[in-house]
Motif scaffolding. Structure first.
Motif, mmCIF file in Angstrom:
data_model
loop_
_atom_site.group_PDB
_atom_site.id
_atom_site.type_symbol
_atom_site.label_atom_id
_atom_site.label_comp_id
_atom_site.label_asym_id
_atom_site.label_seq_id
_atom_site.Cartn_x
_atom_site.Cartn_y
_atom_site.Cartn_z
ATOM 1 N N LYS A 200 13.784 14.606 -1.029
ATOM 2 C CA LYS A 200 13.041 15.693 -1.670
ATOM 3 C C LYS A 200 12.064 15.153 -2.708
ATOM 4 C CE LYS A 200 13.541 20.123 -4.053
ATOM 5 N NZ LYS A 200 14.470 21.094 -4.680
ATOM 6 N N ALA A 201 12.531 14.221 -3.542
ATOM 7 C CA ALA A 201 11.651 13.636 -4.564
ATOM 8 C C ALA A 201 10.496 12.892 -3.907
ATOM 9 C CB ALA A 201 12.446 12.694 -5.464
ATOM 10 N N ASN A 202 10.782 12.173 -2.817
ATOM 11 C CA ASN A 202 9.728 11.438 -2.115
ATOM 12 C C ASN A 202 8.672 12.372 -1.551
ATOM 13 O OD1 ASN A 202 10.950 8.986 -2.627
ATOM 14 N ND2 ASN A 202 11.911 8.819 -0.623
ATOM 15 N N GLN A 203 9.109 13.478 -0.964
ATOM 16 C CA GLN A 203 8.157 14.425 -0.396
ATOM 17 C C GLN A 203 7.294 15.082 -1.478
ATOM 18 O OE1 GLN A 203 10.753 16.983 1.855
ATOM 19 N NE2 GLN A 203 10.917 15.564 3.575
ATOM 20 N N LEU A 204 7.925 15.430 -2.608
ATOM 21 C CA LEU A 204 7.162 16.006 -3.711
ATOM 22 C C LEU A 204 6.173 14.993 -4.282
ATOM 23 C CD1 LEU A 204 10.027 17.934 -5.568
ATOM 24 C CD2 LEU A 204 8.097 18.956 -4.353
ATOM 25 N N THR A 205 6.596 13.732 -4.362
ATOM 26 C CA THR A 205 5.704 12.676 -4.860
ATOM 27 C C THR A 205 4.537 12.469 -3.907
ATOM 28 O OG1 THR A 205 7.544 11.563 -5.964
ATOM 29 C CG2 THR A 205 5.567 10.249 -5.559
ATOM 30 N N ASN A 206 4.797 12.546 -2.611
ATOM 31 C CA ASN A 206 3.725 12.405 -1.625
ATOM 32 C C ASN A 206 2.706 13.536 -1.772
ATOM 33 O OD1 ASN A 206 2.813 10.768 0.689
ATOM 34 N ND2 ASN A 206 3.022 12.690 1.802
ATOM 35 N N LEU A 209 0.595 12.789 -4.780
ATOM 36 C CA LEU A 209 -0.405 11.764 -4.488
ATOM 37 C C LEU A 209 -1.538 12.335 -3.629
ATOM 38 C CD1 LEU A 209 1.899 8.671 -3.820
ATOM 39 C CD2 LEU A 209 0.511 9.131 -5.850
ATOM 40 N N ASP A 210 -1.194 13.231 -2.685
ATOM 41 C CA ASP A 210 -2.247 13.893 -1.895
ATOM 42 C C ASP A 210 -3.226 14.620 -2.823
ATOM 43 O OD1 ASP A 210 -1.369 13.096 0.586
ATOM 44 O OD2 ASP A 210 -0.187 14.894 0.967
ATOM 45 N N ASP A 211 -2.672 15.328 -3.804
ATOM 46 C CA ASP A 211 -3.498 16.071 -4.762
ATOM 47 C C ASP A 211 -4.346 15.113 -5.594
ATOM 48 O OD1 ASP A 211 -4.502 18.221 -6.166
ATOM 49 O OD2 ASP A 211 -2.856 18.271 -7.594
ATOM 50 N N LEU A 212 -3.742 14.033 -6.052
ATOM 51 C CA LEU A 212 -4.450 13.026 -6.855
ATOM 52 C C LEU A 212 -5.599 12.409 -6.065
ATOM 53 C CD1 LEU A 212 -4.283 11.259 -9.549
ATOM 54 C CD2 LEU A 212 -3.046 9.618 -8.143
ATOM 55 N N PHE A 213 -5.328 12.055 -4.790
ATOM 56 C CA PHE A 213 -6.350 11.417 -3.952
ATOM 57 C C PHE A 213 -7.435 12.400 -3.514
ATOM 58 C CE2 PHE A 213 -2.917 8.220 -2.463
ATOM 59 C CZ PHE A 213 -3.129 7.453 -3.592
ATOM 60 N N ASP A 214 -7.116 13.690 -3.570
ATOM 61 C CA ASP A 214 -8.099 14.703 -3.182
ATOM 62 C C ASP A 214 -9.019 15.076 -4.334
ATOM 63 O OD1 ASP A 214 -9.168 16.620 -1.249
ATOM 64 O OD2 ASP A 214 -8.290 18.143 -2.563
ATOM 65 N N LEU A 261 2.893 3.276 -5.967
ATOM 66 C CA LEU A 261 2.673 4.282 -7.005
ATOM 67 C C LEU A 261 3.927 5.123 -7.235
ATOM 68 C CD1 LEU A 261 -0.928 5.464 -6.041
ATOM 69 C CD2 LEU A 261 -0.291 3.994 -7.955
ATOM 70 N N ALA A 262 4.622 5.475 -6.149
ATOM 71 C CA ALA A 262 5.842 6.276 -6.270
ATOM 72 C C ALA A 262 6.923 5.500 -7.013
ATOM 73 C CB ALA A 262 6.339 6.676 -4.882
ATOM 74 N N ASN A 263 7.132 4.246 -6.634
ATOM 75 C CA ASN A 263 8.165 3.435 -7.297
ATOM 76 C C ASN A 263 7.834 3.207 -8.765
ATOM 77 O OD1 ASN A 263 9.872 3.152 -5.080
ATOM 78 N ND2 ASN A 263 8.808 1.338 -4.323
ATOM 79 N N GLN A 264 6.537 3.057 -9.043
ATOM 80 C CA GLN A 264 6.100 2.891 -10.427
ATOM 81 C C GLN A 264 6.444 4.143 -11.245
ATOM 82 O OE1 GLN A 264 4.518 -0.121 -10.619
ATOM 83 N NE2 GLN A 264 4.468 -0.161 -12.846
ATOM 84 N N LEU A 265 6.183 5.306 -10.676
ATOM 85 C CA LEU A 265 6.493 6.561 -11.359
ATOM 86 C C LEU A 265 8.002 6.706 -11.552
ATOM 87 C CD1 LEU A 265 5.568 9.295 -12.490
ATOM 88 C CD2 LEU A 265 5.726 10.216 -10.168
ATOM 89 N N TYR A 266 8.785 6.429 -10.509
ATOM 90 C CA TYR A 266 10.246 6.545 -10.604
ATOM 91 C C TYR A 266 10.812 5.598 -11.660
ATOM 92 C CZ TYR A 266 9.959 8.930 -6.048
ATOM 93 O OH TYR A 266 9.672 9.784 -5.022
ATOM 94 N N LYS A 267 10.259 4.403 -11.687
ATOM 95 C CA LYS A 267 10.741 3.393 -12.642
ATOM 96 C C LYS A 267 10.597 3.886 -14.072
ATOM 97 C CE LYS A 267 9.685 -1.301 -14.257
ATOM 98 N NZ LYS A 267 8.807 -2.476 -14.051
ATOM 99 N N HIS A 268 9.460 4.499 -14.374
ATOM 100 C CA HIS A 268 9.219 4.928 -15.750
ATOM 101 C C HIS A 268 9.878 6.261 -16.060
ATOM 102 C CE1 HIS A 268 6.930 1.415 -16.156
ATOM 103 N NE2 HIS A 268 5.942 1.797 -15.380
#
Length: 386
Positions: A200-206, A209-214, A261-268
């Motif tokens: 669930k967290a991965n899908q929300l993060t994706n 990122l779609d929004d960020l890249f758009d 980017l996802a792992n970086q966000l999760y880490k922090h």
């Protein structure tokens, strides 16, 4: 080869096939004179053999330089130019790392070369044979892809950790499995995979990122994708049509970028105490309350403002939605960055700086090694009177 077989060793064979148009494009074959650059092919074959023999197994195949026998054949009697390699260890294998330790064939020499080593050898072979012009074209595209990737990674914290994305990041945090805190990683799965505790967290993060890249990083992302897809076309030129189910180079690169980017966000997010994210909840609550109050008094406020002659005659000033605007808010957007976002952003920047410095140091070391190797080859040629 007979000696190798008598000692119970495997004889390894690999074959490479090269299309005629690729040979012409890289100045290896002249269709008018029908001459082929056999010398360049021979040297490329020697380098590939060296890679497979020394890096294809847990240890180098031979226990010394005289303990391996190999030969290669290049023939042109088919539609494509074909190159075959055979190689084997001569003495009986006794090293535990090179013997099967269990199963039906326990005690026999390992016979399988990992696919990634074979792919590395194929890339090395093509690189050895490429014309300088083609090699530059490859390098320029790879450099461009790397440049866009670094730009996206470096600016991600400023663009991702802003108030527009606060609600989405809070949802991601809530979806992360708390029993895995400190171990939040995308792992081997794709961000869109629907299984596992992180799904669930991965899908929300994706989606984030779609929004960020758009929006915020649209030019950089489009540049990254465009060049990566251009490299897909080059790979098809070099290797032929892809097999069914085989992932494109651009798809793998995009997955790597999103995972990073996802792992970086999760880490922090893992380094932020649960109470620190309460400020996001509080800010959201304040915003909703603020919007409700504004909507209730909106008509009165607009009437008062519009009835002012001075405001009527001033087209440059829009009708204000809220007279007593809280400085923490900007229109309908999320509140300005809270303490938790500042902390995440600071940690993110520190990590990115460290990664970039490490990458630069690696490239410097690599360049130095290449220069030293070139100098050694030059001195060797001089000593042989070449």
């Amino acid at each position: 080869m007979d000696e190798a077989q008598e000692n119970g060793n495997n004889i390894h064979e690999l074959a490479f096939s090269i299309r005629g148009d690729w040979l012409v494009k890289n100045n290896l074959y002249d269709p008018e004179t029908r001459m082929i650059d056999q010398n360049k092919l021979k040297h490329a074959e020697q380098e590939v053999a060296k890679t497979l023999i020394n890096k294809g197994f847990n240890l180098p195949l031979g226990e010394d330089e005289n303990d391996v026998v190999w030969f290669g054949v290049i023939h042109q009697d088919t539609d494509h130019l074909n190159m075959h390699l055979w190689f084997a260890k001569k003495s009986r294998e006794t090293r535990a790392e090179m013997l099967k330790q269990e199963g039906k064939y326990k005690g026999q020499p390992i016979g399988v070369i990992p696919l990634e080593v074979i792919e590395q050898a194929k890339r090395q072979f093509r690189k050895q044979l490429m014309s300088s012009q083609e090699l530059r074209r490859h390098q320029e595209i790879l450099k461009g892809v790397g440049g866009f990737k670094n730009e996206i990674v470096e600016t991600a914290s400023d663009n991702l950790l802003n108030d527009r994305h606060a609600k989405a990041i809070k949802k991601i945090y809530d979806a992360l499995p708390q029993d895995m805190k400190g171990r939040w990683q995308v792992g081997n799965a794709h961000l869109t995979a629907g299984k596992g505790k992180m799904a669930k967290a991965n899908q929300l993060t994706n989606q984030l990122l779609d929004d960020l890249f758009d929006k915020e990083l649209k030019p950089e992302y489009e540049g990254f994708k465009s060049l990566a897809q251009e490299y897909d076309a080059i790979n098809i030129e070099d290797q032929g049509v892809m097999h069914k189910g085989q992932r494109k180079w651009s798809e793998n690169k995009e997955d790597e970028l999103r995972k990073r980017l996802a792992n970086q966000l999760y880490k922090h997010l893992a380094q932020i105490e649960d109470t620190s994210l309460n400020d996001i909840d509080q800010q959201m609550s304040e915003l909703l309350s603020h919007v409700k109050k504004r909507d209730k008094g909106g008509n009165v406020d607009r009437t008062k403002i519009a009835s002012s002659p001075q405001e009527k005659n001033s087209p440059s000033k829009p009708l204000l939605n809220n007279v007593k605007q809280n400085p923490k808010y900007i229109g309908d957007q999320m509140p300005v960055r809270g303490g938790s976002f500042n902390k995440i952003s600071c940690l993110w920047r520190q990590d990115i700086r460290a990664e970039i410095n490490a990458e630069r140091q690696f490239l410097r070391n690599q360049k130095k090694a290449e220069q030293e190797k070139a100098q050694e080859e030059y001195e060797s040629q001089i000593s042989r009177g070449m």
